[in-house]
Design an enzyme around this catalytic site. Structure first.
Site, PDB file in Angstrom:
ATOM      1  N   GLY A  72       0.811  -1.202   0.248  1.00 47.20           N
ATOM      2  CA  GLY A  72       0.142   0.147  -0.015  1.00 47.20           C
ATOM      3  C   GLY A  72       0.734   1.318  -0.041  1.00 47.20           C
ATOM      4  N   THR A  73       2.002   1.111   0.540  1.00 45.26           N
ATOM      5  CA  THR A  73       2.651   2.406   0.885  1.00 45.26           C
ATOM      6  C   THR A  73       3.314   2.752  -0.613  1.00 45.26           C
ATOM      7  OG1 THR A  73       3.375   1.912   3.060  1.00 45.26           O
ATOM      8  CG2 THR A  73       4.803   3.541   2.185  1.00 45.26           C
ATOM      9  N   ASN A 159      -8.455   3.556   8.347  1.00 49.99           N
ATOM     10  CA  ASN A 159      -7.733   2.356   8.961  1.00 49.99           C
ATOM     11  C   ASN A 159      -8.307   2.142  10.663  1.00 49.99           C
ATOM     12  OD1 ASN A 159      -6.041   4.336   8.140  1.00 49.99           O
ATOM     13  ND2 ASN A 159      -4.578   3.416   9.673  1.00 49.99           N
ATOM     14  N   SER A 211      -3.278  -3.351  -0.819  1.00 54.03           N
ATOM     15  CA  SER A 211      -2.072  -3.954   0.123  1.00 54.03           C
ATOM     16  C   SER A 211      -2.718  -5.335  -0.003  1.00 54.03           C
ATOM     17  CB  SER A 211      -1.912  -3.308   1.147  1.00 54.03           C
ATOM     18  OG  SER A 211      -0.837  -3.976   1.929  1.00 54.03           O
ATOM     19  N   GLY A 212      -1.887  -6.307  -0.246  1.00 55.67           N
ATOM     20  CA  GLY A 212      -1.825  -7.662   0.131  1.00 55.67           C
ATOM     21  C   GLY A 212      -2.190  -8.116   1.360  1.00 55.67           C
ATOM     22  N   HIS A 213      -1.427  -7.696   2.205  1.00 58.80           N
ATOM     23  CA  HIS A 213      -1.603  -8.086   3.752  1.00 58.80           C
ATOM     24  C   HIS A 213      -2.569  -7.576   4.477  1.00 58.80           C
ATOM     25  CE1 HIS A 213       0.404  -4.881   6.576  1.00 58.80           C
ATOM     26  NE2 HIS A 213       0.481  -4.310   5.066  1.00 58.80           N
ATOM     27  N   CYS A 350       1.368   1.460  12.518  1.00 62.79           N
ATOM     28  CA  CYS A 350       2.795   2.312  12.550  1.00 62.79           C
ATOM     29  C   CYS A 350       2.887   3.043  13.703  1.00 62.79           C
ATOM     30  CB  CYS A 350       2.490   2.794  11.175  1.00 62.79           C
ATOM     31  SG  CYS A 350       1.930   1.961   9.732  1.00 62.79           S
TER      32      CYS A 350
HETATM   33  N1  PLP Z   1      -2.984   2.861   3.498  1.00 63.28           N
HETATM   34  C1  PLP Z   1      -3.740   2.065   4.593  1.00 63.28           C
HETATM   35  C2  PLP Z   1      -5.398   2.886   4.790  1.00 63.28           C
HETATM   36  C3  PLP Z   1      -3.241   1.263   5.516  1.00 63.28           C
HETATM   37  O1  PLP Z   1      -4.012   0.900   6.428  1.00 63.28           O
HETATM   38  C4  PLP Z   1      -2.022   0.886   5.332  1.00 63.28           C
HETATM   39  C5  PLP Z   1      -1.273  -0.011   6.358  1.00 63.28           C
HETATM   40  O2  PLP Z   1      -1.930   0.088   7.502  1.00 63.28           O
HETATM   41  C6  PLP Z   1      -1.304   1.515   4.204  1.00 63.28           C
HETATM   42  C7  PLP Z   1      -2.091   2.286   3.491  1.00 63.28           C
HETATM   43  C8  PLP Z   1       0.088   0.872   4.049  1.00 63.28           C
HETATM   44  O3  PLP Z   1       0.010  -0.099   3.411  1.00 63.28           O
HETATM   45  P1  PLP Z   1       1.288  -1.288   3.705  1.00 63.28           P
HETATM   46  O4  PLP Z   1       1.497  -1.766   5.060  1.00 63.28           O
HETATM   47  O5  PLP Z   1       1.161  -2.381   2.583  1.00 63.28           O
HETATM   48  O6  PLP Z   1       2.471  -0.590   2.859  1.00 63.28           O
END
Ligand code: PLP
Length: 408
Positions: A72-73, A159, A211-213, A350
């Protein structure tokens, strides 16, 4: 041994056994590089393209519109920086053509910090405040649009609170303002739980991060949907992978896993639609997820004096509850719960470990003390009835003990 209770599905989900089975051969027997012309390479290429089609099907999109990333990032950064890069000059600061980005104060840091980095390079950025319920008001959004707005980035589901944003509506408003304006949504928390129809409700959305996870595939996998015709400057320089949009040898096992997770998510969403349209009492996973979340929420509210739900009046993700427990330090509560075998979270994962109160909850108008007293519980499709029963006993009892120890 009593199993741990995992109520942190928004931080990460377990990898489903079907997903592990699908990816396993690509670590050993089928290890070819998909760019190699030989047989081994082409086996991997076929697997990558099959996964691309499965991900496209989840989004009702074209396979060519899927760019595999590391999560996702990266997808969020690729969307924001990739679209706005042409408006920076050769020294990386704002160029002669003005550019304005609209985003929100409640985005994940993957969007928020990418936007701040672009702002430091001279671009104009508006960070919309949410309502007290954690949603973006379409009228406030419309008022923020300017003649030189080039990109909008508004997440689909938050989130921390689970609040669902009116992305389809905002994208329609944006395109009515200017058809050339691009719209990005971070759908990381919505994927596999909400229908994402890029030819229907989201036909005005140009870029979508997944995001896969968060959808039962491994960490370090993800994708960016890039609508046909949208120009994107790559973040990485290297080979011509992913149609010049993301250089680097593909993570074949991870991509295969993401494809399989997308197939399973699609099947689940379809069975829910069928269950909803018939009057059959048979529960499918998402429906039972919502029932479980509601049961957890109602039980906690009844058992914890003074507790309330953050973003209670917003449309919310069916697996998420964010509970404000006045006077309780959520960090101490989490440690106490963890020691007793329950995993949960405050704010986003995070941020855990940092002392800053949640930027999402404070943007909604909570005081820093209230934000620090908020606990996030997020279910997965694997959460059991037994997990909920134990959580409903453990959480109020732990809070009661903390409160009692302070009273003495
Ligand atoms: N965007 C949202 C809304 C998320 O909740 C997260 C991870 O918690 C991310 C982006 C980041 O995704 P990734 O952990 O795959 O980098």
């Amino acid at each position: 041994m009593v199993s741990r209770i995992y109520l942190d599905g928004n931080a990460t989900t377990p990898v489903l056994p079907e997903v592990v089975d699908a990816m396993r051969p690509f670590w050993s027997e089928s290890f070819g590089n998909p760019s190699s012309a030989h047989h081994a390479g082409q086996r991997s290429r076929v697997a990558v393209e099959r996964a691309r089609s499965a991900c496209a099907a989840l989004l009702n999109a074209q396979p060519k519109e899927i760019v595999f990333t590391s999560g996702g990032t990266e997808s969020d950064n690729l969307a924001l920086t990739g679209v706005l890069q042409p408006y920076l000059d050769s020294r990386g600061t704002a160029g002669s053509q003005p550019a304005h980005l609209i985003t929100t104060q409640i985005e994940h840091h993957a969007v928020l910090y990418a936007a701040e980095a672009l702002e430091r390079r001279g671009l104009d950025v508006t960070y919309l405040a949410p309502t007290a319920d954690g949603t973006i008001d379409p009228a406030a959004f419309e008022a923020a649009l300017r003649p030189h707005t080039r990109l909008v980035s508004v997440m689909l589901a938050n989130n921390e609170t689970g609040a669902i944003q009116p992305v389809g509506k905002l994208a329609r408003i944006a395109k009515a303002h200017s058809p050339k304006l691009l719209f990005h949504t971070d759908a990381v928390q919505a994927a596999g739980k909400l229908r994402l129809d890029m030819a229907g409700e989201f036909k005005n959305v140009d870029l979508v991060a997944l995001s896969g996870h968060k959808m039962y595939a491994p960490q370090g996998t993800g994708l960016l949907f890039v609508r046909k015709g949208v120009q994107l400057a790559p973040l990485f320089h290297g080979g011509p992978h992913e149609r010049q949009r993301r250089a680097g040898t593909e993570n074949v096992p991870g991509i295969v896993a993401l494809g399989r997770a997308a197939e399973l998510a699609r099947a689940c969403l379809e069975s829910e639609d069928a269950a909803q349209s018939s009057t059959s009492p048979g529960l499918s996973s998402n429906l039972s997820l919502e029932a479980s979340r509601n049961q957890l929420e109602a039980g906690l509210l009844a058992a914890i004096p003074g507790a309330r739900i953050n973003a209670a009046n917003a449309p919310r993700m069916n697996n998420t509850t964010n509970l404000l427990i006045p006077g309780i330090d959520a960090e101490s509560l989490l440690i106490a719960l963890d020691l007793q075998g329950l995993s949960a979270s405050f704010g986003s994962a995070c941020q855990s470990g940092a002392t800053e109160p949640s930027h999402v909850l404070t943007a909604m108008g909570l005081t820093p003390a209230e934000a620090r007293s908020s606990l996030r519980l997020s279910l997965t499709r694997l959460t059991t009835e037994d997990d909920l029963t134990r959580a409903l006993a453990l959480i109020p009892a732990t809070i009661g003990r903390i409160r009692a120890s302070r009273a003495t």
